[in-house]
Design an enzyme around this catalytic site. Structure first.
Site, PDB file in Angstrom:
ATOM      1  N   CYS A 155       2.390  -1.019 -19.851  1.00 52.03           N
ATOM      2  CA  CYS A 155       2.291  -0.276 -18.598  1.00 52.03           C
ATOM      3  C   CYS A 155       3.106  -1.000 -17.532  1.00 52.03           C
ATOM      4  CB  CYS A 155       0.821  -0.175 -18.167  1.00 52.03           C
ATOM      5  SG  CYS A 155       0.581   0.597 -16.561  1.00 52.03           S
ATOM      6  N   ASN A 168       4.822  -5.525 -14.927  1.00 44.79           N
ATOM      7  CA  ASN A 168       5.348  -5.979 -13.634  1.00 44.79           C
ATOM      8  C   ASN A 168       4.924  -7.413 -13.329  1.00 44.79           C
ATOM      9  OD1 ASN A 168       6.382  -3.409 -13.371  1.00 44.79           O
ATOM     10  ND2 ASN A 168       4.731  -2.682 -12.056  1.00 44.79           N
ATOM     11  N   ASP A 169       3.627  -7.691 -13.461  1.00 42.89           N
ATOM     12  CA  ASP A 169       3.149  -9.051 -13.187  1.00 42.89           C
ATOM     13  C   ASP A 169       3.554 -10.019 -14.289  1.00 42.89           C
ATOM     14  OD1 ASP A 169       1.889  -9.511 -10.723  1.00 42.89           O
ATOM     15  OD2 ASP A 169       0.186  -8.288 -11.297  1.00 42.89           O
ATOM     16  N   ARG A 175      -5.343   4.031 -11.268  1.00 39.78           N
ATOM     17  CA  ARG A 175      -5.561   2.971 -10.271  1.00 39.78           C
ATOM     18  C   ARG A 175      -6.729   3.354  -9.373  1.00 39.78           C
ATOM     19  NH1 ARG A 175      -0.104   4.435  -9.875  1.00 39.78           N
ATOM     20  NH2 ARG A 175       1.371   2.949 -10.784  1.00 39.78           N
ATOM     21  N   GLU A 182      -1.585  -9.633 -18.079  1.00 40.11           N
ATOM     22  CA  GLU A 182      -0.571  -9.803 -17.035  1.00 40.11           C
ATOM     23  C   GLU A 182      -0.210 -11.270 -16.816  1.00 40.11           C
ATOM     24  OE1 GLU A 182      -1.516  -6.682 -13.713  1.00 40.11           O
ATOM     25  OE2 GLU A 182      -3.412  -7.266 -14.661  1.00 40.11           O
ATOM     26  N   HIS A 241       0.833  -1.205   0.000  1.00 37.22           N
ATOM     27  CA  HIS A 241       0.000   0.000   0.000  1.00 37.22           C
ATOM     28  C   HIS A 241       0.865   1.252   0.000  1.00 37.22           C
ATOM     29  CE1 HIS A 241      -3.126  -2.616   2.352  1.00 37.22           C
ATOM     30  NE2 HIS A 241      -2.929  -3.033   1.129  1.00 37.22           N
ATOM     31  N   ARG A 291       8.302 -10.838  -7.660  1.00 36.59           N
ATOM     32  CA  ARG A 291       8.782  -9.461  -7.647  1.00 36.59           C
ATOM     33  C   ARG A 291       8.919  -8.904  -6.239  1.00 36.59           C
ATOM     34  NH1 ARG A 291       3.805  -5.704  -8.309  1.00 36.59           N
ATOM     35  NH2 ARG A 291       5.313  -4.122  -8.899  1.00 36.59           N
ATOM     36  N   ARG A 320      -8.664   1.602 -14.533  1.00 41.11           N
ATOM     37  CA  ARG A 320      -8.557   0.182 -14.228  1.00 41.11           C
ATOM     38  C   ARG A 320      -9.473  -0.123 -13.056  1.00 41.11           C
ATOM     39  NH1 ARG A 320      -2.902  -2.068 -12.154  1.00 41.11           N
ATOM     40  NH2 ARG A 320      -3.604  -1.014 -10.252  1.00 41.11           N
TER      41      ARG A 320
END
Length: 745
Positions: free
Chosen positions: A676, A628-629, A470, A605, A363, A639, A506
């Site tokens: 992204c 990233n994923d 987000r 992803e 977070h 990660r 998203r």
């Protein structure tokens, strides 16, 4: 312990307190203290060794050894018996010191005539400050009462060292004064210089010696009773907590209910300590014991013990988390961990954030990225070392923190910040220019956002739009589910701020490491591959439906772009898309305005989606690769795991060949494609993606200038040919060929 020993100890501590209160320099105090302790213990020698730097102990005062050795005799951590006590944090008690393993004779001290040796650490809550030693000529094994009493004296010395009682001369006891380097991990890139602001500063014990043991015990009992009531009250609300929080509170309750814990603190009070000092002594002793344990479970209990002790100290002293002090200029927040709402409360006033815990997807990291604040995580023990107001340098790019840096380090760091600022000024000249390469190809550069505060960067950065908004931040920072009207108003303001530029919203991406405060967590062994994102939305359709309604109402007839996260199969996308279209039709049937144009996309992803049938790609208005994923699943490299997350290169030929497969699939169905993720904002990686054929990249606002600058200098067709040649020649990584190309621009 016999009453006589307690009485002697109390008398010694009172005399010690009076000595410390007498005006004079730090050296005078130390000299008087060693004489006082030697007389009280009935020994010929008492010596105090303090840390000159983290690895070096210095003889700072002595009664009985050669006075000329003071400030000349030094030893490394672990060297000799004194160094061993300092390293292990455990006492050494022997009647024959020369026969002890690791004994080292220091001829300048004249200690060869002293056989007996008792050394105890001077430490405070795991922080090693020095060693207190007594010695005798005759072979003497000190009693347990003697060891215990000397530890109590060392505790008072530790508190007084922390309060600066001995720092006036020679730089002795210079804890919290020397530079310290912390190597952590990158949570958010960027660099910052500022002053430490501790989120939860340590309690300062100003009265280590107690005059009335009965009164101090009563104070302790009252505070322990209040602590137990506090914990019971928290446990009554356990239904709203996740399993881990409940387990922590259960551990607190068990520790707070421990008779042995309270009894040991009572014994310390009997020896002359105040209630506060007794809590700290017990915490320091237990910490030293647990740190030596080979059992990882026991070592993990250190945090429980620290939290519980700090709660008790706050009750005893009345020192809450809010000290009333004002934030320093250019504050850098230092904390063990922090929640998203608390971090948002500080907002953009912060220059940087340093955490002992956290993760790249936590977070706090999400909020730090939204606020564009450099963040370093896993900076172990920095909350123990740092003090409010300390100078600090945060290098989010390298995951490094310099605390109280030397001027040469600060100067070099300022040069780095100045160079970055100068580069940003140059990039500002490109703000209104397109990211068009020398061959005439234009790449759309968009920014990532998650807060209204991000939107001013849309114009300033020169972004073409918001490639990722987000929506989970509005859920993560609240104690309850936001209302539909609240979300609709927020999304409407986002679209107002963006003006004519596109915003891709998203839907809620929760689960994994992003657990809502009011959502019952799932005990999953691998949450990154568990119940998260669109899986939660489809299983909890009420929340998804509410969010989709809010987005449609926020558009108010304007164009709307919505994408669904973590799609693994075409059915998941079709179900989510159907839910959105259903809500649009319901709103229209009720006579409410609906988007004049509705674009529906998916975040790719998971590798499985690259092999989906053409009908899936045709049904998507756009696809955004969640780098990233996708990268962690492609390489099977978590990660969140620092040992492996940097092990694999984004420009690995296999990964880029996989990306190219997605590009070809989207081109075949005329589906818009963007990339992204962190790599989209890294100029070398961004240029490579563009050369492969990705025509839209979404990144943090600060990265748009550097990426645009590089694209405008390059010829993507030329670079693509070089990449293809390197692949044909069997290159495992394309990074060398890309960097070599850039070197000749």
């Amino acid at each position: 312990m016999p009453d006589r020993s307690k009485g002697d100890s109390r008398t010694l501590l009172r005399r010690l307190r009076d000595t410390l209160a007498t005006p004079g320099g730090g050296q005078d105090r130390l000299d008087r203290i060693t004489s006082l302790i030697a007389d009280s213990m009935g020994t010929e020698v008492c010596s105090i060794y303090l840390f000159r730097d983290p690895e070096t102990l210095e003889l700072c005062a002595t009664e009985g050894l050669n006075a000329a050795a003071v400030h000349h005799t030094r030893m490394r951590l672990g060297e000799g018996l004194v160094g061993r006590v300092a390293r292990t944090g455990a006492p050494i008690n022997t009647g024959d010191a020369p026969s002890e393993p690791g004994f080292r004779y220091m001829p300048e001290t004249g200690e060869e005539i002293f056989s007996s040796f008792l050394g105890v650490p001077i430490q405070r809550v795991g922080e090693k400050l020095g060693v207190l030693v007594v010695q005798s000529k005759h072979a003497r094994q000190f009693l347990d009462d003697d060891v215990y009493g000397l530890e109590v004296v060392a505790m008072v010395l530790a508190e007084m060292t922390e309060l600066g009682a001995f720092t006036a001369d020679h730089g002795i006891g210079a804890t919290h004064r020397f530079p310290v380097l912390f190597r952590g991990a990158t949570g958010q890139e960027g660099a910052a210089e500022g002053r430490v602001w501790l989120h939860e500063p340590r309690v300062v014990v100003t009265n280590p010696v107690g005059d009335d043991p009965d009164a101090e015990r009563a104070r302790l009992e009252d505070a322990v009773s209040a602590l137990r009531t506090q914990i019971d009250g928290l446990l009554e609300n356990a239904a709203t907590m996740d399993k881990e929080q409940r387990q922590v509170l259960e551990a607190y309750k068990m520790l707070a209910g421990s008779r042995g814990w309270v009894q040991r603190m009572g014994e310390d009070i009997g020896l002359g300590l105040s209630a506060e000092a007794a809590v700290e002594k017990e915490q320091s002793t237990a910490r030293a014991r647990l740190e030596r344990s080979p059992d990882p479970y026991l070592r993990e209990r250190l945090n429980d013990l620290a939290d519980l002790s700090n709660r008790l100290l706050r009750l005893l002293t009345g020192q809450g988390s809010d000290t009333g002090a004002a934030l320093p200029e250019d504050p850098v927040l230092v904390a063990r961990n922090i929640g998203p709402a608390e971090l948002l409360d500080y907002g953009r006033r912060l220059k940087g954030v340093v955490l002992e815990e956290g993760s790249v997807g936590s977070h706090a990291a999400i909020v730090a990225r939204a606020l564009a604040i450099p963040l370093v995580i896993h900076a172990e023990r920095i909350t123990t070392e740092a003090l409010n107001g300390d100078s600090i340098l945060v290098d989010g790019d390298q995951g490094i923190v310099h605390l109280r840096p030397e001027e040469s380090v600060s100067a070099a760091f300022r040069d780095k910040i100045a160079m970055a600022a100068e580069a940003q000024k140059r990039y500002a000249d490109l703000r209104d220019l397109p990211a068009t390469d020398r061959s005439g190809q234009t790449i759309s550069l968009m920014m990532n956002a998650g807060l209204m505060a991000d939107l001013p960067s849309l114009k300033g950065s020169g972004a073409d739009g918001v490639g990722l908004f987000r929506t989970e931040l509005q859920f993560l920072t609240r104690a309850r589910v936001p209302r539909r009207g609240e979300l609709a108003a927020l999304y409407s303001r986002v679209m107002d701020a963006a003006g004519e530029k596109r915003v891709q919203f998203r839907t809620l991406d929760i689960g994994s490491d992003k657990v809502l405060p009011y959502m019952k967590p799932q005990d999953e062994p691998n949450p990154a591959m568990g119940w998260r994102a669109i899986r939660v939305g489809l299983d909890k359709p009420g929340v998804l439906r509410m969010q989709l309604q809010a987005l449609i109402r926020a558009a108010g007839g304007r164009p709307l772009s919505v994408m669904f996260p973590f799609i693994a199969t075409p059915d998941e996308f079709h179900d989510a898309r159907g839910a959105l279209l259903h809500e649009r039709d319901r709103e229209a049937a009720r006579g409410r305005p609906v988007p004049e144009e509705l674009k529906i996309g998916a975040m790719l992803e998971t590798p499985s989606l690259a092999f989906a049938q053409d009908s899936f790609y045709a049904a998507c208005d756009f696809i955004s690769i969640g780098g990233n994923d996708l990268k962690q699943f492609f390489f099977a490299a978590d990660r969140e795991n620092e040992r492996v997350r940097r092990r694999y290169d984004t420009l690995d030929t296999a990964f880029l060949t996989f990306i190219e497969r997605i590009i070809v699939r989207c081109r075949h169905t005329d589906t818009a494609l963007s990339f992204c993720g962190e790599d989209a904002g890294r100029p070398v990686e961004a240029l490579t993606f563009a050369a492969l054929g990705i025509r839209a990249l979404s990144m943090r606002p600060a990265s748009i200038g550097p990426v645009k600058h590089l694209i405008r200098r390059a010829d993507l067709q030329e670079l693509r040919k070089l990449i293809q040649d390197a692949r044909n020649q069997g290159a495992q990584s394309l990074r060398p060929v890309v960097t070599e190309y850039l070197a000749h621009l």
